[in-house]
Enzyme design. Structure first.
Site, PDB file in Angstrom:
ATOM      1  N   TYR A 160       0.830  -1.217   0.000  1.00 48.09           N
ATOM      2  CA  TYR A 160       0.000   0.000   0.000  1.00 48.09           C
ATOM      3  C   TYR A 160       0.865   1.269   0.000  1.00 48.09           C
ATOM      4  O   TYR A 160       0.640   2.181  -0.791  1.00 48.09           O
ATOM      5  CB  TYR A 160      -0.920  -0.018   1.228  1.00 48.09           C
ATOM      6  N   LYS A 164       1.150   4.223  -2.897  1.00 47.47           N
ATOM      7  CA  LYS A 164       0.845   5.640  -2.698  1.00 47.47           C
ATOM      8  C   LYS A 164       2.073   6.505  -3.001  1.00 47.47           C
ATOM      9  O   LYS A 164       1.919   7.638  -3.470  1.00 47.47           O
ATOM     10  CB  LYS A 164       0.308   5.875  -1.284  1.00 47.47           C
TER      11      LYS A 164
HETATM   12  N1  LIG Z   1      -9.432   5.532   5.102  1.00 40.68           N
HETATM   13  C1  LIG Z   1      -8.222   6.056   5.284  1.00 40.68           C
HETATM   14  O1  LIG Z   1      -7.718   6.115   6.423  1.00 40.68           O
HETATM   15  C2  LIG Z   1      -7.467   6.633   4.133  1.00 40.68           C
HETATM   16  C3  LIG Z   1      -6.349   7.419   4.422  1.00 40.68           C
HETATM   17  C4  LIG Z   1      -5.627   7.966   3.373  1.00 40.68           C
HETATM   18  C5  LIG Z   1      -5.999   7.721   2.077  1.00 40.68           C
HETATM   19  N2  LIG Z   1      -7.078   6.938   1.811  1.00 40.68           N
HETATM   20  C6  LIG Z   1      -7.411   6.709   0.400  1.00 40.68           C
HETATM   21  O2  LIG Z   1      -8.710   7.169   0.154  1.00 40.68           O
HETATM   22  C7  LIG Z   1      -9.288   6.431  -0.928  1.00 40.68           C
HETATM   23  C8  LIG Z   1     -10.674   5.933  -0.523  1.00 40.68           C
HETATM   24  O3  LIG Z   1     -10.515   5.101   0.614  1.00 40.68           O
HETATM   25  P1  LIG Z   1     -11.686   4.786   1.668  1.00 40.68           P
HETATM   26  O4  LIG Z   1     -11.078   4.866   2.994  1.00 40.68           O
HETATM   27  O5  LIG Z   1     -12.906   5.538   1.338  1.00 40.68           O
HETATM   28  O6  LIG Z   1     -11.875   3.229   1.328  1.00 40.68           O
HETATM   29  P2  LIG Z   1     -13.162   2.274   1.302  1.00 40.68           P
HETATM   30  O7  LIG Z   1     -14.213   2.795   2.204  1.00 40.68           O
HETATM   31  O8  LIG Z   1     -12.621   0.907   1.494  1.00 40.68           O
HETATM   32  O9  LIG Z   1     -13.672   2.455  -0.208  1.00 40.68           O
HETATM   33  C9  LIG Z   1     -12.874   2.031  -1.280  1.00 40.68           C
HETATM   34  C10 LIG Z   1     -13.606   2.318  -2.580  1.00 40.68           C
HETATM   35  O10 LIG Z   1     -12.778   1.818  -3.660  1.00 40.68           O
HETATM   36  C11 LIG Z   1     -13.597   1.018  -4.494  1.00 40.68           C
HETATM   37  N3  LIG Z   1     -12.822  -0.032  -5.166  1.00 40.68           N
HETATM   38  C12 LIG Z   1     -11.976  -0.943  -4.610  1.00 40.68           C
HETATM   39  N4  LIG Z   1     -11.534  -1.786  -5.552  1.00 40.68           N
HETATM   40  C13 LIG Z   1     -12.102  -1.398  -6.725  1.00 40.68           C
HETATM   41  C14 LIG Z   1     -12.052  -1.891  -8.061  1.00 40.68           C
HETATM   42  N5  LIG Z   1     -11.323  -2.965  -8.387  1.00 40.68           N
HETATM   43  N6  LIG Z   1     -12.769  -1.249  -9.012  1.00 40.68           N
HETATM   44  C15 LIG Z   1     -13.526  -0.166  -8.695  1.00 40.68           C
HETATM   45  N7  LIG Z   1     -13.618   0.338  -7.460  1.00 40.68           N
HETATM   46  C16 LIG Z   1     -12.926  -0.288  -6.484  1.00 40.68           C
HETATM   47  C17 LIG Z   1     -14.659   0.434  -3.574  1.00 40.68           C
HETATM   48  O11 LIG Z   1     -15.842   0.130  -4.317  1.00 40.68           O
HETATM   49  P3  LIG Z   1     -16.371  -1.355  -4.658  1.00 40.68           P
HETATM   50  O12 LIG Z   1     -15.895  -2.258  -3.572  1.00 40.68           O
HETATM   51  O13 LIG Z   1     -17.854  -1.177  -4.697  1.00 40.68           O
HETATM   52  O14 LIG Z   1     -15.784  -1.653  -5.989  1.00 40.68           O
HETATM   53  C18 LIG Z   1     -14.935   1.616  -2.659  1.00 40.68           C
HETATM   54  O15 LIG Z   1     -15.896   2.471  -3.226  1.00 40.68           O
HETATM   55  C19 LIG Z   1      -8.302   5.314  -1.235  1.00 40.68           C
HETATM   56  O16 LIG Z   1      -7.503   5.661  -2.341  1.00 40.68           O
HETATM   57  C20 LIG Z   1      -7.454   5.254   0.022  1.00 40.68           C
HETATM   58  O17 LIG Z   1      -6.178   4.736  -0.241  1.00 40.68           O
HETATM   59  C21 LIG Z   1      -7.831   6.402   2.807  1.00 40.68           C
END
Ligand SMILES: NC(=O)c1ccc[n+]([C@@H]2O[C@H](COP(=O)([O-])OP(=O)(O)OC[C@H]3O[C@@H](n4cnc5c(N)ncnc54)[C@H](OP(=O)(O)O)[C@@H]3O)[C@@H](O)[C@H]2O)c1
Length: 264
Positions: A160, A164
């Site tokens: 991961y 990033k």
């Molecule tokens: N949460 C944190 O602490 C955090 C911190 C820093 C950065 N981020 C970044 O923020 C972004 C969103 O994260 P989140 O925390 O909202 O995660 P999340 O709640 O797990 O949501 C992830 C999203 O990505 C989609 N996804 C995963 N695999 C996919 C695929 N093969 N095709 C299409 N869509 C896909 C999922 O949709 P489906 O499963 O419906 O396909 C879901 O809508 C990510 O890039 C993550 O790295 C998160």
């Protein structure tokens, strides 16, 4: 946001979490938002809720971003049905708690496909769409603190952090290429710390009980905080390009261990 009203945004990973909040914020600002993810039922539910309460319109489209053909199909539909895509939010992301040292190659591949390759493919398609129409565009990559400070993340998150860091590099390369090509497209990276979403729940659930307990009451960002940052970047005057935003939870609010994810 006035200049984006009626324009088209595409949000990847829009079914839940940060992507769903960004979709809502963009639609509320009057944009037409193509919301893509694999779980179409979640996207449809989101679209129904948002469309009933604001000016914008959400267009749910099922798309697995690991499948290039499916991404190309979304951009084709966007061009045919809505005229093209102006704003791209590269948000879809996956993580794994499998350590690299005894993880599977398939896990490495899945993370790199979603977090890196899909970002490159979607960005290329956005640039082509904007260029063809001699329009203005904006690419926003939802990066992470993990893309700048891997040393601070001690629980295993597989490749991961590597993915990033790749987004950090790609954001800079894209911006340089776009300047060289004299295109009117801004490129922004937004790098949040821990946000309360399913992704974090997955990581915390995998930790031992002692560490899990340390996560209770830690300061954590909310998905809406990241959506606010997206709107801030898009709202800047034409002359301003926000290149990077790092967003951390305010640690002064910690009631227990302020940084349970750091060893010291
Ligand atoms: N949460 C944190 O602490 C955090 C911190 C820093 C950065 N981020 C970044 O923020 C972004 C969103 O994260 P989140 O925390 O909202 O995660 P999340 O709640 O797990 O949501 C992830 C999203 O990505 C989609 N996804 C995963 N695999 C996919 C695929 N093969 N095709 C299409 N869509 C896909 C999922 O949709 P489906 O499963 O419906 O396909 C879901 O809508 C990510 O890039 C993550 O790295 C998160």
């Amino acid at each position: 946001m006035d200049r984006w009203a009626g324009k088209v945004a595409l949000v990847t990973g829009a079914s839940v979490g940060i992507g769903a909040q960004i979709t809502k914020a963009l639609a509320k600002s009057g944009m037409k938002v193509i919301a893509i993810a694999r779980r179409l039922e979640k996207l449809e539910e989101l679209a129904t809720n948002i469309n009933s309460e604001c000016n914008g319109k959400v267009y749910p489209m099922k798309c697995d971003v690991r499948q290039e053909e499916e991404i190309l199909q979304v951009f084709k539909r966007a061009e045919e049905e809505l005229g093209g895509v102006d704003v791209l939010i590269n948000n879809a992301g996956v993580i794994s708690v499998e350590p690299i040292i005894d993880g599977s190659t398939e896990t490495y591949r899945k993370i790199l496909d979603v977090n890196v390759l899909a970002v490159a493919i979607c960005s290329r398609q956005l640039v082509q769409s904007v260029k063809k129409r001699k329009a203005s565009g904006h690419i926003i990559n939802i990066n992470s603190i993990a893309g700048h400070y891997a040393e601070t993340i001690h629980s295993p998150v597989n490749v991961y952090c590597a993915s990033k860091y790749a987004v950090t590099g790609m954001t800079a390369s894209l911006r340089n290429e776009i300047v060289n090509a004299k295109l009117d497209i801004k490129v922004t990276s937004i790098s949040p710390g821990m946000v309360k979403t399913d992704m974090v729940k997955e990581v915390v659930a995998s930790l031992g009980k002692d560490i899990r307990d340390a996560f209770v009451d830690v300061p954590i960002l909310h998905d809406v905080d990241i959506a606010d940052a997206v709107i801030y970047c898009l709202s800047m005057p034409l002359r301003v390009q926000i290149c990077e935003i790092i967003i951390k939870p305010h640690e002064a609010l910690a009631t227990k261990n302020p940084r349970p994810y750091a060893k010291n």
